[in-house]
Design a protein around this motif. Structure first.
Motif, short mmCIF file in Angstrom:
data_model
loop_
_atom_site.label_atom_id
_atom_site.label_comp_id
_atom_site.label_asym_id
_atom_site.label_seq_id
_atom_site.Cartn_x
_atom_site.Cartn_y
_atom_site.Cartn_z
N ILE A 29 25.85 1.43 25.61
CA ILE A 29 27.10 1.01 24.44
C ILE A 29 26.66 -0.46 24.36
O ILE A 29 26.98 -1.14 23.42
CB ILE A 29 28.36 1.38 24.59
CG1 ILE A 29 28.42 2.97 24.65
CG2 ILE A 29 29.15 0.95 23.81
CD1 ILE A 29 29.65 3.79 24.77
N CYS A 47 27.37 -3.53 21.21
CA CYS A 47 29.04 -3.38 21.05
C CYS A 47 29.60 -4.08 22.24
O CYS A 47 29.09 -3.87 23.55
CB CYS A 47 29.26 -1.95 21.45
SG CYS A 47 28.82 -0.99 19.71
N HIS A 49 33.58 4.22 13.10
CA HIS A 49 33.82 4.61 14.31
C HIS A 49 32.42 5.44 14.58
O HIS A 49 31.80 5.81 13.52
CB HIS A 49 35.26 5.81 14.48
CG HIS A 49 35.01 6.68 13.26
ND1 HIS A 49 34.30 7.74 13.09
CD2 HIS A 49 35.57 6.47 11.91
CE1 HIS A 49 34.52 8.38 12.11
NE2 HIS A 49 35.38 7.73 11.21
N LEU A 50 32.21 5.74 15.71
CA LEU A 50 31.14 6.59 15.92
C LEU A 50 31.32 7.57 17.22
O LEU A 50 32.09 7.21 18.21
CB LEU A 50 29.95 5.49 16.70
CG LEU A 50 28.74 6.12 17.21
CD1 LEU A 50 27.79 6.89 16.18
CD2 LEU A 50 27.67 5.05 17.94
N LYS A 51 30.79 8.83 17.33
CA LYS A 51 31.38 9.66 18.33
C LYS A 51 30.02 9.83 19.19
O LYS A 51 28.98 10.18 18.60
CB LYS A 51 31.53 10.95 17.70
CG LYS A 51 32.20 12.16 18.55
CD LYS A 51 32.65 13.34 17.62
CE LYS A 51 32.78 14.42 18.49
NZ LYS A 51 32.50 15.58 17.62
N VAL A 95 23.94 3.90 18.94
CA VAL A 95 24.75 2.82 18.78
C VAL A 95 24.01 1.30 18.20
O VAL A 95 24.61 0.64 17.39
CB VAL A 95 25.14 2.41 20.60
CG1 VAL A 95 25.97 1.09 20.52
CG2 VAL A 95 25.49 3.56 21.13
N ILE A 121 34.52 3.58 19.35
CA ILE A 121 33.51 4.61 19.82
C ILE A 121 34.26 5.68 20.60
O ILE A 121 35.00 5.34 21.60
CB ILE A 121 32.62 3.89 20.81
CG1 ILE A 121 31.74 2.67 20.22
CG2 ILE A 121 31.66 5.07 21.55
CD1 ILE A 121 30.33 2.37 20.33
N ALA A 154 34.20 8.59 22.91
CA ALA A 154 33.42 9.10 23.90
C ALA A 154 34.02 10.23 24.70
O ALA A 154 34.77 10.11 25.79
CB ALA A 154 33.24 7.83 24.87
N ILE A 205 36.83 2.02 23.29
CA ILE A 205 36.51 3.42 23.77
C ILE A 205 37.61 4.15 23.68
O ILE A 205 38.55 3.79 24.46
CB ILE A 205 35.49 3.10 24.82
CG1 ILE A 205 34.27 2.48 24.78
CG2 ILE A 205 35.11 4.63 25.43
CD1 ILE A 205 33.29 2.23 25.76
N VAL A 222 34.72 -3.09 19.94
CA VAL A 222 34.95 -1.84 19.83
C VAL A 222 35.89 -1.61 20.94
O VAL A 222 36.20 -2.38 21.93
CB VAL A 222 33.82 -0.77 20.02
CG1 VAL A 222 32.64 -0.98 18.95
CG2 VAL A 222 33.27 -0.92 21.59
#
Ligand code: SF4
Ligand code: SF4
Lengths: 384, 428
Positions: A256, A261, A355-357, A374, A327, A329, A240, A238
């Motif tokens: 994370i 990740c 994607h992840l917030k 996560v 990710i 952040a 960030i 990933v």
């Protein structure tokens, strides 16, 4: 010294309040003054050339209770603004010459005013960094802005800040940046050779000490990391994004990583490693800095570049480091990061990139819900 | 445009009516332009250079006015929610969310009432959200964007380097306008346009000046909105200049007759921060109930601080445009400059109190207003009230809470007056 010992040293530095970090720097550099740099970027070289320690002002994390600033900033304002003001209001910065803020967002700009009013003995500077990279006048304006900063500071201190001194500082900071780039490269090429939590601790600690000391710490560290065995794990690669100003707690970074990740690149503390290569250390130093800022700096959420939208730049960052997901952040309430998230997300969805917030704030005590988010995210990618 | 003094119930309606007429004409032009190839450009309100666009017959379009109108017509919420669905945070500026939601729903373009702009001119004057907002419009509408980066006022006055930077960008904008329209830049036309601007600015300034009188002829917060559209969006037109002549004439007549915005002016306030547009009338009523009139406001100066004397200068067209963009508007100046502006308002306009309306959406205004309250209430001893809601998002307005706070504040002011045996203010 081992890697672990060096990292421990960095953690020790990160535990210090600004006045303590300055006192520590004075053990080796007696009489050096202190000058705080609020994110994202300011020309640390000019500050250093003025015989001041440029100190990265990344809020106060969990180190102080907010007792003054809460009544000045409303509930919907990011934590870094509050804890920064708190540090000034409780006299923590009184040994410093002053601080510099820049035009990154509306909060930082009002914060500069509040600091000026509530710490009247300090010298507060506000820089306007360019947002138009395409005008024929941009480069000259940027150079003039760095000159203005230099001249005002010099006037305040009552001593010259010479071109020669700035050139020396440029060389020193070039060295710092190239060593930091080497660490970033190691992490990217040999995942596990240095964890992101370690790397962040190093980079952030580097903003709390003299660059001379930082070079002394980085030089052996790079060699040790190169020699360290890397254990690659089954994990999602990933990038960030969104942590260019307020810094995520290191605990969140650890989560994370341990939840599946592998961070290949990030924008944490990016202002301190903004330039893609060395800044020219001959000729006019302010012209060289302006050229680096305008033409050779990394994209960030606080700088508009007509020809290079940030969503394209993010995809490019991902592709070049071999990441599969992003990710996000952002600091809670961070307007530039949260607004950028929308276009980033649109672009990633168009390209079918996961994607992840994960929002964060300084006073974050537990990371358990972040961990489960996560983990779910990583599992869905790994076993899809 | 001549005005007659009407009976004291009607006066507010008349200026409102005049303003609405010229604004409606402009909006009809916008609507027509959705079906034609008339060139148009997006622009922001604060410290804008609408005169340059006008010089090329480029129709100016202001997404902020679009957002404002959605809010005041109580139509903003569905668009805000639409934007939140695609990722906007609940804390992002709701002006952006309403406008983008409206755009996504087809409000901009051939099926809507706002033309798709030929170009986006981002006058970055103070508010960083402007840049993001226009980046988003560019992305969604696939329209080219021109950046006008206006250096913030940092050392009290702009440096020569600041002015050079802005002038260069204005000349570059002019080149782009020439390419877009195929028209040659005509500096004499710009001078004429600027003369209209200056006339409107003079009218604005005189109207504001009249609020120093007791009673004030209009509410410089709630009624200023009638003047803000014309001064910010229509500046540089004969219609706007004529409108301000009418405004001044009307308010001068009122002052001559001793007429006020209310027949019973009991408290004079300065209001800081934008209004809650979705509840404009409700909010106004809460003050009117107490005979509280805003004699000055900071929000009305986001586009320009004309009351402090600046006028566009037809003799120095581009230089004066640059100067206004950098110096003479609220947004491009620091919070401490805003404190000074408010202090001048309180002293010179004889205000009894400061009301801070803290807007969750708008950090340009709100971030740090707690410190402003501290400064005015504790250091200057000015009775200060701080209330919180939003300028666009109706979910943040709580009528009961607002009423409680405002009533308690004026009750205590009234009590203080009685206790100190102050004479009651002159009645209209
Ligand atoms: S965290 Fe975001 S909103 Fe807060 S000061 Fe930094 S850039 Fe501005
Ligand atoms: S933050 Fe405030 S000034 Fe900026 S666009 Fe939003 S409402 Fe307007």
């Amino acid at each position: 010294m081992s890697i672990e010992q060096i990292i421990q040293q960095c953690h020790d530095v990160l535990d210090l309040l600004p006045s303590q970090a300055l006192a520590k720097a004075r053990e080796k550099h007696p009489n050096v003054g202190g000058f705080a740099v609020f994110p994202v970027y300011a020309p640390a070289e000019i500050i250093h050339a003025a015989h001041l320690m440029p100190l990265g002002m990344f809020g106060a994390g969990n180190k102080v209770e907010i007792s003054h600033a809460d009544s000045r900033f409303q509930s919907f304002i990011c934590s870094i603004a509050k804890s920064t003001l708190e540090l000034f209001m409780r006299g923590e910065m009184k040994d410093f010459t002053g601080a510099v803020f820049s035009s990154i967002c509306d909060v930082a700009r009002n914060l500069a005013s509040l600091v000026e009013r509530n710490a009247p003995d300090l010298y507060i500077e506000y820089m306007h960094l360019p947002q138009n990279m395409n005008s024929a006048a941009t480069l000259e304006f940027t150079r003039a802005e760095f000159e203005r900063f230099r001249n005002n500071l010099s006037k305040h201190l009552g001593r010259p800040i010479t071109d020669d001194a700035i050139r020396d500082s440029l060389e020193l900071y070039n060295k710092v940046r190239s060593l930091v780039r080497a660490l970033y490269q190691e992490r990217e090429d040999r995942p596990g050779s240095i964890t992101t939590a370690e790397l962040c601790a190093v980079v952030q600690a580097g903003t709390q000490m003299m660059p001379e000391q930082f070079v002394e710490l980085l030089t052996p560290l790079v060699e040790l990391v190169k020699a360290r065995e890397a254990h690659e794990r089954d994990s999602v690669n990933v990038v960030i994004e969104g942590a260019f100003c307020e810094q995520p707690p290191l605990g969140l970074i650890e989560v994370i990583e341990s939840a599946g990740c592998q961070v290949k690149n990030d924008d944490m503390a990016i202002g301190w490693r903004l330039f893609s290569d060395d800044v020219r250390a001959n000729g006019s130093p302010t012209a060289a800095l302006a050229d680096a800022y305008v033409s050779r700096s990394s994209y960030t959420s606080v700088r508009h570049d007509r020809d290079k939208p940030r969503s394209d730049a993010l995809v490019e960052r991902m592709t070049s480091c071999g990441a599969d997901a992003v990710i996000f952040a952002p600091a809670k309430f961070c307007e530039p990061a949260l607004l950028d998230y929308v276009l980033f997300r649109m672009k990633l969805e168009e390209k079918d990139i996961a994607h992840l917030k994960l929002e964060f704030e300084e006073k974050m005590w537990t990371f358990e819900s972040a961990r489960s988010e996560v983990e779910t995210f990583a599992e869905s990618m790994l076993f899809d | 445009m001549r005005t007659e003094v009407a009976d004291d119930k009607d006066y507010r309606g008349e200026i409102h009516e005049l303003s609405r007429n010229i604004m409606t004409d402009w909006m009809a032009e916008l609507k027509d332009a959705t079906q034609t190839s008339v060139p148009s450009a997006y622009l922001m309100i604060s410290g804008n250079c609408v005169e340059i666009l006008r010089c090329f017959d480029i129709l100016p379009v202001f997404p902020e006015i679009n957002a404002l109108q959605l809010a005041i017509r109580k139509k903003s919420l569905p668009y805000i929610i639409k934007s939140e669905e695609i990722g906007y945070a609940s804390d992002n500026c709701a002006y952006v969310k309403a406008d983008i939601g409206f755009t996504m729903c087809g409000g901009v373009g051939p099926d809507g009432n706002i033309p798709k702009p030929s170009v986006i001119v981002c006058n970055f004057v103070g508010c960083n959200v402007y840049i993001k907002w226009f980046e988003h419009c560019r992305e969604m509408l696939k329209v080219p964007m021109i950046m006008l980066d206006i250096p913030f006022v940092r050392d009290g006055v702009p440096s020569q380097d600041d002015v050079k930077y802005v002038l260069c960008q204005l000349n570059e904008l002019i080149k782009e306008c020439e390419t877009l329209t195929g028209k040659k830049f005509d500096i004499d036309r710009l001078r004429e346009i600027l003369a209209y601007s200056a006339r409107a600015e003079e009218g604005w300034s005189r109207a504001k000046e009249l609020c120093k009188r007791r009673p004030a002829p209009f509410d410089s917060y709630f009624d200023s909105i009638n003047m803000m559209g014309p001064i910010n969006a229509l500046r540089g037109t004969r219609e706007a200049a004529d409108f301000f002549d009418a405004v001044v004439e009307r308010y001068e007549q009122m002052v001559a007759k001793g007429m006020g915005v209310t027949s019973d002016e009991r408290f004079r306030t300065v209001i800081e921060g934008p209004p809650p547009y979705p509840y404009y009338r409700n909010f106004r009523n809460l003050f009117e109930n107490w005979g509280a009139v805003a004699v000055q406001s900071t929000y009305s100066t986001v586009g320009g601080t004309w009351e402090f004397g600046f006028r566009h200068d037809p003799k120095n067209p581009l230089e004066s445009i640059a100067e206004q963009m950098i110096m003479h508007n609220l947004c491009n100046r620091s919070m401490l400059d805003r404190y000074k502006q408010i202090k001048t308002y309180i002293e010179d306009w004889n205000a009894d109190a400061l009301v801070i309306h803290s807007i969750k959406s708008c950090r340009l205004f709100s971030a740090g207003q707690g410190d402003m309250r501290e400064y005015f209430a504790k250091e200057l001893g000015v009775p200060t009230l701080m209330v919180e809601s939003d300028l666009e998002d109706p979910r943040y307005y709580s009528e009961a809470q607002m009423k409680n706070r405002i009533d308690a504040f004026f009750e205590s002011l009234q009590y203080k007056r009685i206790r100190e045996g102050e004479p009651a203010p002159a009645q209209a």
